[in-house]
Scaffold this active site. Sequence first.
Site: not given
Ligand code: EPZ
Length: 415
Positions: A22-23, A116, A121, A304, A395
């Site tokens: 999915k990702n 969420c 996030r 995840d 999802r």
């Molecule tokens: C991706 O989310 C995945 N989703 C998530 O999978 C996964 O949990 C996550 O990466 C971490 O591996 C998809 O790929 C669609 P991040 P993403 O930006 O990109 C902070 C699932 O279950 N952050 O790597 O949204 C954030 O809050 C889903 O399939 C900021 O502060 O995660 C978090 O604490 C859930 N500002 C950390 O960084 C930003 O602009 C990492 O988040 C971006 C992120």
Amino acid sequence: MDKFVIDGPARLEGEVLVSGAKNAALPCLAATLLTAEPVRLTNLPRVADVRTMQKVLGHVGARIDAERETATVAVPEILSADAPYELVKTMRASVLVLGPLLARAGSVRVSLPGGCAIGVRPIDFHLAALRKLGAEVSLQHGYVEAKASRLRGADIVFETVTVTGTENAMLAATLADGTTQLFNAAREPEITDLARLLVSMGARIEGAGTDRIVVEGVESLHGSDHEVVPDRIEAGTYAIAAAATRGDVAVRRCRPEHLRALTTRLTAIGADVQLSGDALRVRAEGALPAQDVATAPYPGFPTDLQAQWTALATGLDGVSTVTETIFENRFHHVAELVRMGAKIRLEGRWAVVEGYRLTGANVMASDLRASAALVIAGLTAEGQTTIERVYHLDRGYSRMEEKLNALGAAVRRVT
Ligand code: EPZ
């Protein structure tokens, strides 16, 4: 409002085939916006989030010919460079259209995703990257508005590793004027897969899979054919379920090398783990000792799979500490596991899990991976478990109940 009704305990046995990731599918679909030519994607998972992304693309002007795991997407023209709240609120990953729409159309309007279940996030790192590439970015009425006649290559340093932030910047930089370097980039296999697609469309990208990615911008991109990488999180979920039920499962059509952080821990608790080609076989029996895990960006232990590991830890001998370092609020499954009799103490980012026998109960799913954890718990528990709101599961998992029942489980979907 479908539910799952699970009669436990079960011992999983047999083979399960893994779907596409999915990702990886979501950013690959967003990448189709970068060219006017058709892009054919195969091995797409048949999950709700992929359908939502196709809706977003359709809204922008894409023509999509989708059948089973294949979709051919053509965007001869961007009819409306925006992603409305109605779509974005159902799936945060819709923000992945920000970079490609800005690069292709020069302006974009995308609803802010909002928080969420698992955390606030924010997308501030995404916006900072687009600003670095020369875009004017503003927030108006809950929307991100960005414009740039042509993006310019730049050096971007991510404060924290961000998966979709890295993907958005990489997508945008493919059509920028000049070279972009992404430092402290995420290294997830889904990013390598996106880069593989973009390069096959004519992009110039080096270093995907490392923490420094270099993108040399080009004038335009062309169509391509791309097979989406297997879903390591789906594969990991079945591997953990095999160990939790003391079963014997061969997880096929996956990439075992993408799951080293998990397979080393399964081996550490005494499960027999065999890797060969695109298969991962997990066998376990009897008492297994407790094992701590702490989540981290790839190649660390994936957040995840944290909830699923927590469910497994309820059946291990002794006390396991599960540390969540990525998201501030990713323990919703704990209260539901406690309803099933689990002994878990939450202390901030730590869940302290003492092994104890579970009993079936009515529980509620709150997010995608928490739902998978409740399914694993239901498979190990004595008696019947009913999981409400399995739309969360749909999802990101394709036909989970069918796959589990083929492994000897007793899972019914009640509509
Ligand atoms: C991706 O989310 C995945 N989703 C998530 O999978 C996964 O949990 C996550 O990466 C971490 O591996 C998809 O790929 C669609 P991040 P993403 O930006 O990109 C902070 C699932 O279950 N952050 O790597 O949204 C954030 O809050 C889903 O399939 C900021 O502060 O995660 C978090 O604490 C859930 N500002 C950390 O960084 C930003 O602009 C990492 O988040 C971006 C992120």
